[in-house]
Design a protein around this motif. Structure first.
Motif, PDB file in Angstrom:
ATOM      1  N   THR A 480      -8.565   3.755   3.019  1.00 22.13           N
ATOM      2  CA  THR A 480      -7.709   3.342   1.969  1.00 22.13           C
ATOM      3  C   THR A 480      -6.410   3.977   1.998  1.00 22.13           C
ATOM      4  O   THR A 480      -5.504   3.410   1.788  1.00 22.13           O
ATOM      5  CB  THR A 480      -8.472   3.833   0.515  1.00 22.13           C
ATOM      6  OG1 THR A 480      -8.771   5.155   0.383  1.00 22.13           O
ATOM      7  CG2 THR A 480      -9.716   2.819   0.287  1.00 22.13           C
ATOM      8  N   VAL A 483      -4.672   2.130   4.999  1.00 22.15           N
ATOM      9  CA  VAL A 483      -4.121   0.884   4.529  1.00 22.15           C
ATOM     10  C   VAL A 483      -2.967   0.947   3.296  1.00 22.15           C
ATOM     11  O   VAL A 483      -2.122   0.159   3.485  1.00 22.15           O
ATOM     12  CB  VAL A 483      -5.185   0.098   3.715  1.00 22.15           C
ATOM     13  CG1 VAL A 483      -4.927  -1.363   3.361  1.00 22.15           C
ATOM     14  CG2 VAL A 483      -6.352  -0.226   4.619  1.00 22.15           C
ATOM     15  N   ALA A 484      -3.162   2.034   2.523  1.00 24.92           N
ATOM     16  CA  ALA A 484      -2.121   1.966   1.429  1.00 24.92           C
ATOM     17  C   ALA A 484      -0.788   2.326   2.214  1.00 24.92           C
ATOM     18  O   ALA A 484       0.389   1.910   1.704  1.00 24.92           O
ATOM     19  CB  ALA A 484      -2.333   3.227   0.302  1.00 24.92           C
ATOM     20  N   ILE A 487       0.683  -0.697   3.935  1.00 23.40           N
ATOM     21  CA  ILE A 487       1.427  -1.593   2.930  1.00 23.40           C
ATOM     22  C   ILE A 487       2.612  -0.811   2.508  1.00 23.40           C
ATOM     23  O   ILE A 487       3.665  -1.511   2.400  1.00 23.40           O
ATOM     24  CB  ILE A 487       0.439  -1.710   1.475  1.00 23.40           C
ATOM     25  CG1 ILE A 487      -1.102  -2.605   2.171  1.00 23.40           C
ATOM     26  CG2 ILE A 487       1.138  -2.328   0.631  1.00 23.40           C
ATOM     27  CD1 ILE A 487      -1.872  -2.320   0.757  1.00 23.40           C
ATOM     28  N   LEU A 791      -0.278  -3.890  -4.297  1.00 22.50           N
ATOM     29  CA  LEU A 791      -1.012  -4.044  -3.150  1.00 22.50           C
ATOM     30  C   LEU A 791      -1.989  -3.105  -2.750  1.00 22.50           C
ATOM     31  O   LEU A 791      -3.106  -3.192  -2.395  1.00 22.50           O
ATOM     32  CB  LEU A 791      -0.265  -3.998  -1.853  1.00 22.50           C
ATOM     33  CG  LEU A 791       0.761  -5.254  -1.817  1.00 22.50           C
ATOM     34  CD1 LEU A 791       1.925  -5.307  -0.900  1.00 22.50           C
ATOM     35  CD2 LEU A 791       0.162  -6.547  -1.618  1.00 22.50           C
ATOM     36  N   ALA A 792      -1.699  -1.712  -3.216  1.00 18.65           N
ATOM     37  CA  ALA A 792      -2.530  -0.565  -3.273  1.00 18.65           C
ATOM     38  C   ALA A 792      -4.040  -0.914  -4.022  1.00 18.65           C
ATOM     39  O   ALA A 792      -5.053  -0.560  -3.739  1.00 18.65           O
ATOM     40  CB  ALA A 792      -2.074   0.580  -3.465  1.00 18.65           C
ATOM     41  N   CYS A 795      -5.957  -3.264  -2.455  1.00 16.09           N
ATOM     42  CA  CYS A 795      -6.732  -2.684  -1.290  1.00 16.09           C
ATOM     43  C   CYS A 795      -7.944  -1.679  -1.705  1.00 16.09           C
ATOM     44  O   CYS A 795      -9.056  -1.841  -1.142  1.00 16.09           O
ATOM     45  CB  CYS A 795      -5.558  -1.893  -0.615  1.00 16.09           C
ATOM     46  SG  CYS A 795      -6.515  -0.455   0.579  1.00 16.09           S
ATOM     47  N   PHE A 798     -10.588  -4.143  -2.763  1.00 14.31           N
ATOM     48  CA  PHE A 798     -11.153  -5.021  -1.510  1.00 14.31           C
ATOM     49  C   PHE A 798     -12.096  -3.785  -0.575  1.00 14.31           C
ATOM     50  O   PHE A 798     -13.315  -4.263  -0.620  1.00 14.31           O
ATOM     51  CB  PHE A 798     -10.243  -5.228  -0.568  1.00 14.31           C
ATOM     52  CG  PHE A 798     -10.427  -5.719   0.675  1.00 14.31           C
ATOM     53  CD1 PHE A 798     -11.108  -7.007   1.009  1.00 14.31           C
ATOM     54  CD2 PHE A 798     -10.369  -4.899   1.828  1.00 14.31           C
ATOM     55  CE1 PHE A 798     -11.614  -7.436   1.918  1.00 14.31           C
ATOM     56  CE2 PHE A 798     -10.980  -5.410   3.132  1.00 14.31           C
ATOM     57  CZ  PHE A 798     -11.434  -6.655   3.185  1.00 14.31           C
ATOM     58  N   CYS A 799     -11.711  -2.578  -0.661  1.00 16.06           N
ATOM     59  CA  CYS A 799     -12.533  -1.597   0.046  1.00 16.06           C
ATOM     60  C   CYS A 799     -13.831  -1.355  -0.821  1.00 16.06           C
ATOM     61  O   CYS A 799     -15.013  -1.055  -0.274  1.00 16.06           O
ATOM     62  CB  CYS A 799     -11.897  -0.619   0.270  1.00 16.06           C
ATOM     63  SG  CYS A 799     -10.358  -0.686   1.283  1.00 16.06           S
TER      64      CYS A 799
END
Length: 954
Positions: A480, A483-484, A487, A791-792, A795, A798-799
């Protein structure tokens, strides 16, 4: 079953159909989640087993990776150009700035001195100003090669026409005129040739006039009250108060340069009499202009690591440094009970902001030392054998390895290093240490629950089990975070983009080294413990492993708090009410949270620059932000009416503009008086325009406007001006208090310029100000923060959905993250923070998903260790570190509360957990909630249900 039958069952109150379908869907999702979880567990078990079987090879392999990545340092580049750090690359401001530097080629940097007193219009104050001015223009700076540079070598040069003006005044008797050279503002009537003021630029023969002009000396551009007496010490020493007032009210020309000057603008907090004349003032400003060649200014040589230095030459910076040293001495010697001296140089902001940004690095190092001690206390059992000196020290080394590897790899990929990257080691340290706490908690659980013999033969298997248990939590956090940051790198702010890329790569390396290098060190340290060897001197073997004190105090404390307080009915009510009250209060703060940034926040209050800025704002409250209208290669003869209309429109915007200084109106008056032509009603030919402009720029009034023009070739006296490549019109905004005010003002002036229809020639016309660099960043930063947060959150959702596949649990995890963000942002406003580039980066560092760690003590240790390190920044003078400390503290407090207190309470109301068989029941509303038998280690875990109803940890 048909839809009709289903509807009939619902009418009859039979909802078993829906429950059965929901249960089947939940069962299928849980099966998928279980398989995915088992696959990850097997992967980490194999990794842990392999590393523990070959620890030395793993350590060597980790060092090789670090060494290979460090080769990228040959391409290391630290960006120092402020335009490439803080300004969006596609912004209009950046394009205009690049055009300005290329077209104007040169400019100046201000060195300012401010004297304050109950009344600065007193002889003793001017004597001090005279002493300061003499010292400044007479000192020299010696270079390494033995040469020296002085004021005349670095100043912005202008032609001194004072001598010529005095000569021409004496020659006026030849023309039998008693008039002096007048300062024409707007002629009240059309002069006849015999009435109009005599002007040598027009009335003298060009050959005579230009030979005199060309022989005049070149002087330095200054704005100094003593120009009224040409810095003559004997005159200044004998001035009286009335002499000073008389000169102020009657002098509009510098006796030093001969150019028109407005000396009233140098006075602050003035007092006027009934006729409107100034009779006293409390502030007196003086400016010295240092020359800058934009095309030769190299930010690599003159920039600083903070990226806050302006354009300058190396010689100018050396001179400015001596100027600051000299002013410090003068301030100490000349200040008294009534008179104070304040000063600033062109390099002041860059020097202080850079030093402030990096001066507290030692505090971070001290905080890291405290964190190391805390790690030993947490990870160790207190005895000579089980002190984890090796594991803790090598764990910190893994952070350094990740940092080195990230910088090397990013440098190899051509990603520049920036000033905000100094917080990267701190971020990686928090990640690595938190992961080690999770590993140790998992290791204790393996030791406690699995009955494997504690001897070297079973160590690889036990390490595999430990990493199997801890790997999923470490993976969730790392994934995470990566991905953060990926983003976050999708941003238009260059420094933030670079930081996020470096951080994302650093997190990847932390993940690699924690699961390999740290596990290998863990294995070697465990071999030492099993051999009863001393932690400090492994060559010493002990007969028994005697502990100094109880090693399970934290475990029992957590169990006591959860079972006796948090998980009781009153405790749950208190937790829920606290969450509701605090979030409501924070939400009101969130609604008031502003997007605002002031560059002066980077300047500590105790510095000389902060004092200068504060006093100047108080004495000159109406002096706002300087800006200019820039025009390119226009057809000026055709555009003069449009330009005049543009200026008039801006002058009428008194709500936005404090003052405007235009060459158009004085030039129009000059042409109308001396050439009997009104070019507002009659279009000039190109030759006449260039000829008249040349004459105008060689007058004592028009000479000051030479700085507003750049020509294709050199301006020659007696010749029409060459093609104009740049012309500017200077103005000052009012001083604005809020972001909405200055952004709307900027856009309003931009729209006025755009609507002026200056389309001839290259058609280039824009408005530019140095302050726009901050304004355009302020304009986009809130959008960047909002987008990245959204977006975070997506994310995170989603995770958790992929890893848990339980709608209820996923929803409450998501809500905990949202609540953490609301409270952090709301309390930011309460604590005086705003949304700016610094807080944006601080929020990027927020790892709210860290609260999903599956063991309470490990999470508490991680949060406390991070808090321990940032606590050293609490008294920092640097705005960056102050903001980071406040944001980190808020994140830790609210993250731990919502992750470890609020979430377990919520989930305990959803499911009854019995640690004996793991069976799941939907809580009965009629059940007595006061006696809940909940295992704290199970309850604080995030749970998911598989098809058999078993409870499994992430």
């Amino acid at each position: 079953m048909s839809a009709k039958t289903m509807n009939e069952k619902r009418v009859n109150g039979d909802d078993n159909v829906d429950e059965s379908n929901s249960f089947d869907l939940l069962k299928a999702c849980s099966n998928i989640s279980s398989r995915f979880s088992h696959a990850i567990d097997r992967l980490f078990y194999r990794l842990g087993y392999t590393v523990a079987s070959h620890p030395l090879k793993t350590i060597i392999f980790s060092f090789l990776i670090t060494l290979i990545c460090s080769l990228g340092y040959f391409k290391f580049y630290s960006e120092k150009n402020p335009l490439k750090l803080w300004i969006p690359p596609e912004s209009k401001f950046l394009r205009d700035t690049e055009w300005l530097m290329k077209s104007m080629e040169e400019g100046f940097r201000l060195q300012s001195v401010l004297i304050t007193a109950p009344d600065v219009l007193q002889p003793h104050v001017l004597k001090k100003l005279s002493q300061i001015s003499t010292e400044i223009v007479n000192f020299n700076v010696y270079l390494d090669n033995g040469t020296s540079i002085g004021w005349n070598d670095v100043c912005f040069h202008i032609p001194n026409i004072a001598e010529f003006t005095e000569n021409q005044r004496r020659k006026r008797s030849i023309f039998e005129s008693n008039e002096v050279l007048l300062n024409i503002e707007k002629p009240l009537h059309r002069f006849t040739r015999s009435e109009r003021p005599w002007n040598p630029s027009v009335d003298l023969n060009s050959f005579i006039f230009c030979s005199i002009v060309d022989s005049l000396p070149i002087g330095c551009m200054i704005q100094n009250f003593l120009e009224m007496w040409n810095f003559t010490e004997s005159t200044i020493d004998n001035l009286t108060k009335q002499d000073i007032l008389n000169a102020l009210h009657t002098t509009n020309t510098s006796l030093t340069t001969g150019h028109e000057a407005n000396f009233e603008r140098l006075l602050g907090d003035v007092t006027r009499n009934e006729t409107g004349h100034i009779v006293a003032a409390k502030g007196l400003l003086t400016h010295f202009m240092v020359y800058v060649n934009f095309l030769k200014s190299n930010s690599e040589k003159v920039g600083n690591l903070a990226g806050t230095e302006d354009w300058a030459s190396e010689e100018a910076l050396l001179w400015e440094n001596e100027f600051l040293r000299k002013m410090h001495t003068l301030k100490e010697n000349l200040s008294d009970n009534e008179t104070n001296i304040y000063y600033s140089a062109g390099r002041s902001y860059g020097d202080i902001s850079s030093a402030t940004m990096f001066q507290d690095i030692n505090k971070i190092m001290f905080g890291s030392a405290l964190m190391f001690i805390f790690m030993i206390l947490v990870l160790s059992k207190f005895g000579w054998i089980e002190l984890r000196i090796l594991l803790c020290s090598m764990g910190l080394m893994s952070v350094g390895m990740a940092f080195v590897s990230a910088i090397g790899l990013c440098s190899f990929l051509g990603i520049s290093y920036g000033p905000v990257h100094t917080s990267l080691p701190f971020l990686l340290m928090g990640l690595g240490i938190d992961d080690m706490f999770v590993m140790m908690a998992s290791w204790k659980k393996v030791q406690r629950e699995h009955r494997l013999p504690r001897d070297p033969s079973t160590l690889p298997e036990r390490m595999g089990m430990m990493l199997q248990m801890a790997g999923s939590s470490i993976t969730i956090t790392s994934f995470t975070d990566v991905v953060a940051f990926v983003i976050g790198s999708i941003t238009i702010l260059p420094s933030l983009e670079s930081f996020c890329l470096y951080a994302g790569v650093g997190v990847v390396f932390i993940f690699i080294y924690v699961n390999t290098f740290v596990v290998a060190i863990f294995t070697i340290d465990e071999y030492r413990i099993q051999a009863n060897r001393n932690a400090f001197a492994p060559c010493i073997a002990h007969k028994s492993n005697r502990l100094w004190c109880d090693a399970h105090l934290m475990d029992r404390l957590v169990s006591f708090v959860y079972t006796k307080f948090i998980m009781t009915k009153p405790g749950k009510v208190i937790v829920l009410m606290t969450a509701l009250a605090v979030t409501s209060y924070s939400f009101t703060g969130l609604l008031r949270l502003e997007q605002k940034f002031d560059p002066n926040w980077f300047i500590p209050e105790r510095t000389y620059l902060s004092k200068f800025t504060t006093v100047k704002k108080g004495l000159f409250p109406d002096q706002g932000y300087e800006a200019a209208i820039l025009m390119g290669r226009l057809n000026y003869t055709a555009e003069l009416n449009h330009i005049a209309a543009l200026i008039e429109t801006i002058e009428n915007r008194t709500d936005l503009v404090h003052e405007i200084s235009s060459w158009v109106s004085p030039f129009h008056d000059f042409v109308q008086v001396y050439y009997d032509t009104d070019f507002f009603t009659t279009t000039l030919s190109d030759y006449d325009f260039r000829f008249y402009l040349s004459k105008f720029l060689h007058t004592h009034r028009g000479g000051k406007y030479r700085a507003n023009f750049r020509f294709k070739t050199k301006l020659e006296c007696g010749e029409p001006v060459p093609e104009i490549t740049v012309s500017t019109i200077d103005f000052k905004y009012k001083r604005f208090k809020s972001r909405s005010n200055y952004l709307s003002a900027m856009h309003a002036i931009e729209n006025i310029v755009e609507n002026a229809q200056l389309k001839s020639g290259d058609g280039f016309a824009t408005v530019w100000g140095r302050v726009y660099g901050n304004w355009v960043t302020d304009e986009v930063i809130d959008t960047e923060v909002s987008r990245n947060i959204m977006l975070a959150l997506a994310c995170v959702m989603f995770c958790t959905t992929i890893l848990i596949l339980n709608p209820n649990v996923c929803f409450w995890i998501f809500m905990c993250v949202v609540l953490t963000l609301i409270n952090v942002c709301g309390m930011m406003e309460v604590w005086g923070l705003t949304i700016d580039l610094v807080s944006c980066i601080g929020l990027e560092l927020e790892r709210a998903m860290k609260t999903v760690s599956h063991i309470v003590p490990a999470v508490l240790y991680g949060g406390f260790s991070t808090l321990l390190a940032v606590s050293m920044l609490a008294d920092s003078e640097a705005y960056t570190f102050q903001a980071f400390f406040k944001i980190f503290l808020l994140v830790i407090i609210f993250g731990l509360f919502f992750g470890l207190v609020f979430l377990p309470v919520i989930l305990s109301n959803e499911y009854e957990i019995t640690p004996t068989n793991g069976s799941r029941k939907r809580r009965n509303n009629r059940r007595n909630e006061s006696n809940v038998n909940v295992d704290d280690k199970e309850m604080i875990s995030f749970i998911q249900m598989n098809g058999n109803g078993n409870i499994e940890k992430l």
